[in-house]
Write an enzyme that holds these catalytic residues in place. Structure first.
Site, PDB file in Angstrom:
ATOM      1  N   VAL A  64       0.849  -1.193   0.000  1.00  0.00           N
ATOM      2  CA  VAL A  64       0.000   0.000   0.000  1.00  0.00           C
ATOM      3  C   VAL A  64       0.884   1.243   0.000  1.00  0.00           C
ATOM      4  CG1 VAL A  64      -1.686   1.315   1.357  1.00  0.00           C
ATOM      5  CG2 VAL A  64      -1.897  -1.173   1.174  1.00  0.00           C
ATOM      6  N   TYR A 158      -7.471  17.842 -15.590  1.00  0.00           N
ATOM      7  CA  TYR A 158      -7.134  16.426 -15.820  1.00  0.00           C
ATOM      8  C   TYR A 158      -6.416  16.266 -17.157  1.00  0.00           C
ATOM      9  CZ  TYR A 158      -7.999  11.478 -16.966  1.00  0.00           C
ATOM     10  OH  TYR A 158      -7.851  10.158 -17.346  1.00  0.00           O
TER      11      TYR A 158
END
Ligand SMILES: NC(=O)c1ccc[n+]([C@@H]2O[C@H](COP(=O)([O-])OP(=O)(O)OC[C@H]3O[C@@H](n4cnc5c(N)ncnc54)[C@H](O)[C@@H]3O)[C@@H](O)[C@H]2O)c1
Length: 252
Positions: A64, A158
């Protein structure tokens, strides 16, 4: 060229965004092609599921990690290289989109998040992974069709990060070529994942699909197969390119 050039046997690959969507598909396709895979993401439970799907017998691993921590990316790459016994390949798939109705709704936080995950982290991942590659290597960065269209008012931030990925890919391809490291990008069109589906209502989805000559969304696996090709020796003379995987939505 032998068919084996399309496989990844013996290659060790770090895949970001591996918990779901295209990233999971890349991790699994690379594993099926023979690579040993280290998958990373922030979503611990879904990442564990990717690990389970990869199977037990080939030394795959997961960890993670939040890619907003740019200063820690060398540690992430080091962890991956230690777990896999080296690094030959990197697939930067993790990404975020903040959809806004129009230009006036876009905030500074939107910019900072998308810039951090979609572009800044990709630079440090490319640099740190390349530092760990001891021989020929291959890096695949996920852009978007938005790099070309610019998106719309609410998604220009984006699209700008994804155009940045194309520029970064070209520059690093030139920089790293003397060391035998190839750097390419993939520009997907509409892919059937949570990112695509969470932000669009049925009407918007249908209207989007009218722009796609193949008449449907891409399956994540279809993007993954392009990534495996670019990671494999079959693409050994390709570097600095952005592969358009948009079902004909864009033709360039
Ligand atoms: N789905 C599409 O239609 C589409 C189209 C063009 C480009 N893309 C690009 O393809 C890539 C994968 O998209 P997807 O559709 O699978 O998206 P997705 O949202 O399904 O998966 C993205 C993954 O990135 C991870 N991620 C996000 N922020 C992170 C962070 N800070 N640190 C670590 N991991 C983080 C998420 O947890 C998630 O697992 C993205 O770069 C996206 O921009 C997708």
């Amino acid at each position: 060229m032998s068919v084996d050039a399309y496989r990844l046997d013996g290659k060790r690959m770090l895949v970001t965004g591996a918990a779901r969507g295209i990233g999971r598909a890349v991790a699994l396709a690379a594993g099926r092609a023979g690579a040993r895979v280290y998958g990373t993401d922030t979503r611990a439970d879904e990442l564990d599921e990717t690990r389970r799907l990869l199977g037990d017998d080939a030394g795959h691993a997961v960890g993670v990690f939040d890619l907003r921590a740019a200063g820690e990316i060398s540690r992430l790459c080091g962890d991956a290289a230690r777990a896999l016994g080296g690094l030959d390949s990197l697939a930067c798939v993790a990404g975020v989109i903040v959809r806004r109705g129009d230009l006036d709704e876009v905030t500074e936080d939107d910019w900072d998040l998308q810039y951090a995950v979609n572009l800044k982290a990709v630079f440090f991942l490319n640099r740190e992974a390349a530092r760990l590659m001891r021989g020929p290597g291959s890096i695949v960065n996920f852009s978007s069709q938005g790099w070309w269209t610019g998106g719309y008012g609410g998604s220009v931030a984006y699209s700008a990060t994804k155009a940045g990925v194309v520029a970064l890919t070209r520059g690093l391809a030139r920089t790293l070529a003397p060391r035998g490291i190839r750097v390419n990008a993939i520009a997907p069109g509409a892919v059937d994942t949570a990112m695509m589906n969470e932000g669009l209502d049925a009407g918007a989805r249908e209207s989007f699909l009218t722009q796609v000559p193949l008449g449907r969304m891409s399956r994540p696996e279809e993007q993954a197969h392009a990534a495996v090709f670019l990671a494999s020796d079959a693409s050994g003379y390709i570097t600095g390119t952005t592969l358009n995987v948009s079902g004909g939505q864009l033709v360039y």
